[in-house]
Design a protein around this motif. Structure first.
Motif, mmCIF file in Angstrom:
data_model
loop_
_atom_site.group_PDB
_atom_site.id
_atom_site.type_symbol
_atom_site.label_atom_id
_atom_site.label_comp_id
_atom_site.label_asym_id
_atom_site.label_seq_id
_atom_site.Cartn_x
_atom_site.Cartn_y
_atom_site.Cartn_z
ATOM 1 N N ARG B 167 0.811 -1.230 0.000
ATOM 2 C CA ARG B 167 0.000 0.000 0.000
ATOM 3 C C ARG B 167 0.840 1.273 0.000
ATOM 4 O O ARG B 167 0.354 2.332 -0.389
ATOM 5 N N GLU B 168 2.052 1.173 0.525
ATOM 6 C CA GLU B 168 2.850 2.393 0.636
ATOM 7 C C GLU B 168 3.884 2.535 -0.470
ATOM 8 O O GLU B 168 4.509 3.569 -0.608
ATOM 9 N N PHE B 169 4.087 1.480 -1.225
ATOM 10 C CA PHE B 169 5.088 1.582 -2.293
ATOM 11 C C PHE B 169 4.572 1.062 -3.636
ATOM 12 O O PHE B 169 4.375 1.834 -4.573
ATOM 13 N N ALA B 170 4.312 -0.242 -3.711
ATOM 14 C CA ALA B 170 4.018 -0.848 -5.013
ATOM 15 C C ALA B 170 2.776 -0.242 -5.679
ATOM 16 O O ALA B 170 2.810 0.139 -6.852
ATOM 17 N N ASP B 185 -4.017 14.167 -14.206
ATOM 18 C CA ASP B 185 -3.075 14.775 -13.259
ATOM 19 C C ASP B 185 -3.641 14.898 -11.849
ATOM 20 O O ASP B 185 -2.903 14.978 -10.884
ATOM 21 N N GLN B 186 -4.983 14.910 -11.747
ATOM 22 C CA GLN B 186 -5.588 14.930 -10.413
ATOM 23 C C GLN B 186 -6.193 13.562 -10.152
ATOM 24 O O GLN B 186 -7.140 13.191 -10.835
ATOM 25 N N PHE B 187 -5.648 12.817 -9.236
ATOM 26 C CA PHE B 187 -6.274 11.523 -8.998
ATOM 27 C C PHE B 187 -6.181 11.130 -7.540
ATOM 28 O O PHE B 187 -5.329 11.607 -6.800
ATOM 29 N N ASN B 188 -7.107 10.271 -7.166
ATOM 30 C CA ASN B 188 -7.152 9.743 -5.814
ATOM 31 C C ASN B 188 -6.654 8.298 -5.872
ATOM 32 O O ASN B 188 -7.354 7.403 -6.320
ATOM 33 N N GLY B 189 -5.434 8.103 -5.448
ATOM 34 C CA GLY B 189 -4.778 6.801 -5.565
ATOM 35 C C GLY B 189 -5.550 5.677 -4.911
ATOM 36 O O GLY B 189 -5.649 4.570 -5.446
ATOM 37 N N GLU B 190 -6.138 5.987 -3.749
ATOM 38 C CA GLU B 190 -6.872 4.927 -3.055
ATOM 39 C C GLU B 190 -8.095 4.475 -3.831
ATOM 40 O O GLU B 190 -8.426 3.300 -3.880
ATOM 41 N N LYS B 191 -8.749 5.462 -4.461
ATOM 42 C CA LYS B 191 -9.912 5.117 -5.281
ATOM 43 C C LYS B 191 -9.492 4.238 -6.447
ATOM 44 O O LYS B 191 -10.114 3.220 -6.729
ATOM 45 N N ILE B 192 -8.438 4.653 -7.120
ATOM 46 C CA ILE B 192 -8.009 3.895 -8.290
ATOM 47 C C ILE B 192 -7.616 2.470 -7.881
ATOM 48 O O ILE B 192 -7.899 1.506 -8.584
ATOM 49 N N LEU B 268 -6.604 0.306 -19.740
ATOM 50 C CA LEU B 268 -5.267 0.868 -19.509
ATOM 51 C C LEU B 268 -5.094 1.326 -18.068
ATOM 52 O O LEU B 268 -4.017 1.183 -17.484
ATOM 53 N N ILE B 269 -6.156 1.889 -17.484
ATOM 54 C CA ILE B 269 -6.033 2.315 -16.083
ATOM 55 C C ILE B 269 -5.817 1.087 -15.191
ATOM 56 O O ILE B 269 -5.025 1.119 -14.261
ATOM 57 N N ILE B 270 -6.519 0.001 -15.520
ATOM 58 C CA ILE B 270 -6.575 -1.120 -14.596
ATOM 59 C C ILE B 270 -5.520 -2.209 -14.836
ATOM 60 O O ILE B 270 -4.888 -2.696 -13.903
ATOM 61 N N ALA B 271 -5.330 -2.588 -16.125
ATOM 62 C CA ALA B 271 -4.580 -3.817 -16.412
ATOM 63 C C ALA B 271 -3.173 -3.814 -15.844
ATOM 64 O O ALA B 271 -2.632 -4.852 -15.475
ATOM 65 N N GLY B 272 -2.576 -2.630 -15.773
ATOM 66 C CA GLY B 272 -1.186 -2.600 -15.353
ATOM 67 C C GLY B 272 -0.967 -2.319 -13.881
ATOM 68 O O GLY B 272 0.175 -2.312 -13.426
ATOM 69 N N ASN B 273 -2.037 -2.065 -13.118
ATOM 70 C CA ASN B 273 -1.838 -1.660 -11.719
ATOM 71 C C ASN B 273 -1.525 -2.808 -10.789
ATOM 72 O O ASN B 273 -0.424 -2.923 -10.265
ATOM 73 N N ASP B 274 -2.498 -3.680 -10.599
ATOM 74 C CA ASP B 274 -2.317 -4.798 -9.678
ATOM 75 C C ASP B 274 -1.187 -5.702 -10.134
ATOM 76 O O ASP B 274 -0.409 -6.196 -9.325
ATOM 77 N N ALA B 428 -1.431 -12.421 -5.833
ATOM 78 C CA ALA B 428 -1.000 -11.122 -5.335
ATOM 79 C C ALA B 428 -1.019 -11.060 -3.818
ATOM 80 O O ALA B 428 -2.043 -11.326 -3.188
ATOM 81 N N ILE B 429 0.101 -10.692 -3.241
ATOM 82 C CA ILE B 429 0.206 -10.531 -1.792
ATOM 83 C C ILE B 429 -0.614 -9.309 -1.378
ATOM 84 O O ILE B 429 -0.539 -8.267 -2.033
ATOM 85 N N GLU B 430 -1.382 -9.439 -0.280
ATOM 86 C CA GLU B 430 -2.234 -8.318 0.143
ATOM 87 C C GLU B 430 -1.484 -7.243 0.908
ATOM 88 O O GLU B 430 -1.772 -6.060 0.770
ATOM 89 N N ALA B 431 -0.563 -7.682 1.762
ATOM 90 C CA ALA B 431 0.208 -6.715 2.546
ATOM 91 C C ALA B 431 1.590 -7.301 2.805
ATOM 92 O O ALA B 431 1.715 -8.500 3.033
ATOM 93 N N LEU B 432 2.601 -6.458 2.744
ATOM 94 C CA LEU B 432 3.971 -6.935 2.957
ATOM 95 C C LEU B 432 4.679 -6.020 3.969
ATOM 96 O O LEU B 432 5.280 -5.011 3.602
#
Ligand code: HEM
Ligand code: FES
Lengths: 109, 439
Positions: B167-170, B185-192, B268-274, B428-432
């Motif tokens: 949550r704090e890096f990856a 340019d304006q985004f809410n990372g937690e939402k995304i 494009l927003i989603i496929a590369g995030n997780d 995918a690991i949930e928390a590290l």
């Protein structure tokens, strides 16, 4: 203007001679449009997949030129088959100087 | 250049494997224990029943490298479109669709998940944007984003605080990079991040109805956000990828429909995030658990070739994507197994990367291996990952910036206690939770 002639040697040894390659096209597209076996071009010419690997005939190496650093990195991933005359043919554009060039397809996977 | 994961000697000629048989009839990929530790299950299938029917899932698991490549090289016999549609919101599809239609502006199927020739038409539009050469020009910007993040967590860790590598890096890392690319340019990372998980859950097969409703609402929110961004570019085109898609003209002179464009921006927003975030989490995990490898990485940090090989072997060794769906369009045979038309397959990329018939001593992290680039973490064939060069760059820069600035990376819980996201699609690991010190 008449087309450029390119020869691809397929993995089973068949020679595919393409006589109407259009200047400016990438050799990967030329190969795919003509159904050359073993050239997949998965990444659409993005230099990212290594599925358009060819060996350039020795006497053509100078004309075709060397891979740049980025292509070199992708080639490094296919080390099993990489040689001095390895190129990713999506990174080579058809030009009049290439008329008669001969390339051997190196299958991926 | 080699290090080992487990310490149990075997007779296979590999110094270390430590495989154990699993009773296939009693096991499903959806079992929580298998979710966390699937490799013995994959291995048992590869040796006993390589195209195995998972009763609980109702899917055929394709586990051998050669069979995986065969499936992916025949996109008309093994349809991505049909496989994906049968997987999507499975069990709740009609209700899911209604929620999207009433609150999310519509249900927009993913055009990129189509079959040739439709797929070819769409794909051509996207390939150029993510070529290795284009991504190379992004390196300075990506380095800036990542260096900032490393500084932030390094300051925190230096005060003795525990950092969550996920949550704090990856996750913030991959979200910042893709938003910059798209021009958001304006985004809410937690939402995304929530949107990403909601989408991934639709192909994960493990959400219950309540979760589906929650996820559907997140996806509505995402689509409404995308629509706003697109409308903004309609009137005021910018130099960014959303503008490119909104104004794109295809080879045949046609334009994308509104729904097609929404689905592409969404992909494009989603496929590369997780996916990329998972790879970066796996990077942290391996640095924390294999200190000699961390040292080697540090010693070679200015060697680009070394870094590229490191990233590639990391993707082979710990692939983020576990399995994606395809569907047989005719009766056929695969790996000795008869499959009827309509057979729903799960292509187990993670098993392919672990196949000893293809990769010698697969459980060894060995970046000297000759067939390094043959791994299938990004898939193979016409659907091979569009974002591979971008993902590689992000992982490479993350490895470089981290190892230059910090050392003594340590996990604060035993590896066996790590939790994984509930899904058959990714691993995918949930928390590290980690600690480290500044160099
Ligand atoms: C380490 C990170 C990543 C991994 C492991 C990964 C893995 C994959 C895999 C396995 C596929 C499907 C291949 C198939 O159907 O057989 C895929 C497709 C795709 N990926 Fe990635 N991916 C990653 C990063 C990214 C990034 C950063 C982006 C966005 C820029 C992206 C965008 C896509 C898209 C749009 C597709 C669909 C392509 C198609 O169906 O033609 N991926 N990826
Ligand atoms: S087509 Fe992918 S590297 Fe040439």
């Amino acid at each position: 203007m008449s087309g450029v002639t390119i020869t691809f040697v397929e993995p089973d040894g068949t020679e595919k001679i393409i006589e109407d390659a259009v200047v400016g096209e990438s050799l990967m597209n030329v190969a795919k449009d003509n159904g050359v076996e073993g050239i997949w071009g998965d990444c659409g010419g993005g230099c990212a997949c290594g599925t358009c690997h060819v060996y350039v005939d020795e006497k053509w190496q100078d004309v075709v030129g060397k891979p740049d650093d980025i292509e070199e990195m992708t080639l490094d991933m296919v080390t099993e088959a990489q040689q001095d005359n390895s190129r990713l043919c999506c990174q080579i554009q058809v030009s009049p100087e290439l008329d008669g060039v001969r390339l051997t397809v190196v299958p991926a996977e | 250049m080699t290090t080992q994961e487990t310490q149990a000697p075997t007779s296979s000629g590999c110094p270390f494997t430590g495989r154990q048989k699993v009773a296939l009839e009693e096991t499903s990929l959806t079992d929580p224990i298998i979710q966390a530790n699937p490799r013995d299950f994959y291995w048992t299938m590869r040796t006993e029943d390589p195209v195995h029917y998972d009763e609980k899932l109702g899917m055929w698991l394709v586990t051998r490298y050669d069979d995986i490549v065969k499936v992916l090289r025949e996109p008309l016999l093994f349809s991505d479109k049909q496989g994906y549609e049968a997987q999507y919101a499975s069990g709740f599809f009609e209700e899911f669709k209604q929620i999207l239609e009433s609150q999310g502006g519509g249900y927009f199927p993913d055009v990129i998940k189509s079959d040739p020739p439709e797929h070819t038409r769409i794909r051509k539009l996207m390939d150029g944007a993510f070529s290795a050469h284009r991504v190379k020009t992004l390196e300075p910007g990506i380095t800036r984003i990542i260096a900032d993040l490393v500084d932030q967590i390094a300051d925190k860790a230096d005060k003795g605080e525990v950092i969550d590598g996920v949550r704090e890096f990856a996750i913030p890392l991959t979200i910042s990079v893709i938003c910059e690319q798209l021009g958001i340019d304006q985004f809410n990372g937690e939402k995304i991040s929530r949107w990403s998980e909601a989408i991934t859950a639709q192909i994960g097969r493990m959400q219950n109805r309540e979760e589906m409703v929650e996820n559907a609402k997140e996806i509505c929110d995402l689509q409404n956000f995308i629509t706003e961004q697109m409308q903004d570019r309609e009137v005021d085109p910018k130099e960014d990828m959303i503008s490119d898609l909104v104004h794109a003209e295809l080879d045949d002179g046609s334009k994308l429909t509104f729904g097609e464009a929404v689905s592409l921006v969404r992909a494009l927003i989603i496929a590369g995030n997780d996916t990329t975030a998972t790879a970066i989490t796996n990077l942290l995990l391996i640095l924390a658990t294999q200190p000699e490898l961390a040292q080697e990485l540090y010693d070679n940090v200015e060697d680009d070739k070394y870094l590229n090989r490191f990233v590639e072997e990391l993707l082979r060794f710990a692939p983020p994507v576990r399995g994606l769906a395809k569907m047989a369009t005719e009766d056929t045979e695969l790996g000795g197994q008869q499959l009827p038309k309509g057979a729903h397959l799960l292509v187990m990329y993670a098993s392919g990367n672990d196949d000893e018939e293809k990769f010698e001593c697969p459980r060894q992290f060995d970046m000297g291996r000759k067939n390094l680039g043959s791994h299938v973490a990004f898939g193979v064939g016409v659907h091979r990952c569009i974002g591979a060069s971008l993902a590689r760059m992000e992982i490479k820069v993350a490895a470089k910036e981290l190892i230059k600035k910090v050392h003594n990376i340590q996990l604060t819980v035993p590896v066996a206690e790590l939790k994984y996201q509930k899904t058959v699609a990714t691993h995918a690991i949930e928390a590290l939770p980690i600690t480290f010190t500044k160099r």
